[in-house]
Design a protein around this motif. Structure first.
Motif, short mmCIF file in Angstrom:
data_model
loop_
_atom_site.label_atom_id
_atom_site.label_comp_id
_atom_site.label_asym_id
_atom_site.label_seq_id
_atom_site.Cartn_x
_atom_site.Cartn_y
_atom_site.Cartn_z
N SER A 54 -4.00 -1.41 -7.45
CA SER A 54 -4.17 0.00 -7.81
C SER A 54 -4.26 0.18 -9.32
CB SER A 54 -3.00 0.84 -7.28
OG SER A 54 -2.97 0.84 -5.87
N GLU A 62 0.84 -1.20 0.00
CA GLU A 62 0.00 0.00 0.00
C GLU A 62 0.87 1.25 0.00
OE1 GLU A 62 -3.84 1.68 2.49
OE2 GLU A 62 -2.20 0.73 3.60
N TYR A 114 -4.41 -0.95 -2.81
CA TYR A 114 -5.10 -0.03 -1.92
C TYR A 114 -6.27 -0.73 -1.28
CZ TYR A 114 -8.86 0.56 -5.38
OH TYR A 114 -9.90 0.34 -6.24
N VAL A 163 -8.17 6.39 3.69
CA VAL A 163 -6.87 5.73 3.75
C VAL A 163 -6.38 5.75 5.20
CG1 VAL A 163 -6.26 6.38 1.39
CG2 VAL A 163 -5.52 7.84 3.29
#
Length: 251
Positions: free
Chosen positions: A84, A68, A74, A209
């Protein structure tokens, strides 16, 4: 179609070194590089990865966090880990707005207005806009998406003296277009400042996130032909969503 499953290799023999997570990181990254896991593909659950590798849950998570941090995968809330997508290319020397340059690259942009309100001009904004401290200003906060994934959150300040009532417009549209069509205001110059940052607190929460992940801070000051500040924009990007590219021609 169910997501592809990843069969992990057995842990390294040098288990005492604590490098199991790098072994897993390298294996998944290799499958992505080889095209076996396509952009947008969902990885198996952490439990399935743990079963396949035969190592501790914490080791699995360390490997995933490493991927990540590199922008290779992600997380989606309550959904799992995904490969991603390719980043969009951004040239800060060009005039294209977010909607235009994202669409030009075959992707689908969208905008969500998170808030819009009137605020008092502080010392920083007074310097930027040349207005007295305490003067009313408009603050617009938006989240922007590419192919349905949140990639940036921005805070835009506009001077009500130049665009009275702009908050009443549909701000999910291009603000540049609104200012031009409704107020006859056109941008003639942009000053753009970019630097790496950590996504923390409300920026991390807005982008869904983990707090502390790397990001890109973009501060844009836009001027009209008379040198007046049209808008002052602070953007916080996911680090895996954007690639800076500048084509410089020497004469």
């Amino acid at each position: 179609m169910p997501p592809p499953k990843v069969a992990l290799p057995p842990p390294r023999a040098d288990a005492a070194s604590g490098l199991h997570y790098l072994n897993m990181r390298d294996y998944i990254a290799g499958r992505i590089t080889a095209g076996e896991l396509k952009p947008g593909a969902r990885l198996p659950s952490e439990r399935d990865l743990q079963t396949g590798a035969g190592v501790a849950r914490g080791t699995i998570r360390e490997g995933l966090f490493q991927l990540e941090a590199e922008g290779i995968i992600y997380r989606k809330d309550r959904s799992g880990w995904y490969v991603s997508p390719p980043p969009v290319v951004y040239d800060p020397t060009r005039w294209d707005g977010f909607m235009s340059y994202v669409e030009a690259q075959g992707r689908t942009p969208s905008t969500e207005t998170l808030g819009k309100t009137e605020i008092a001009c502080d010392a920083l904004l007074a310097e930027v806009f040349g207005r007295p401290i305490g003067s009313p200003m408009y603050l617009i906060r938006r989240r922007r998406y590419i192919d349905g994934r949140a990639v940036l959150v921005e805070s835009i300040v506009v001077d009500p003296a130049m665009a009275p009532g702009v908050l009443s417009h549909d701000l999910d549209r291009s603000l540049t277009s609104i200012l031009k069509s409704a107020y006859n205001i056109s941008v003639a110059r942009n000053r753009v400042e970019m630097q790496p940052c950590a996504l923390i607190r409300e920026e991390a929460e807005a982008l869904r996130v983990k707090s502390g992940l790397p990001g890109l801070s973009v501060v844009r000051t836009s001027y009209d032909a008379l040198g007046r500040v049209v808008e002052f924009d602070r953007e916080y990007w996911r680090h895996d969503a954007l690639k800076i590219s500048v084509d410089i021609r020497l004469t």
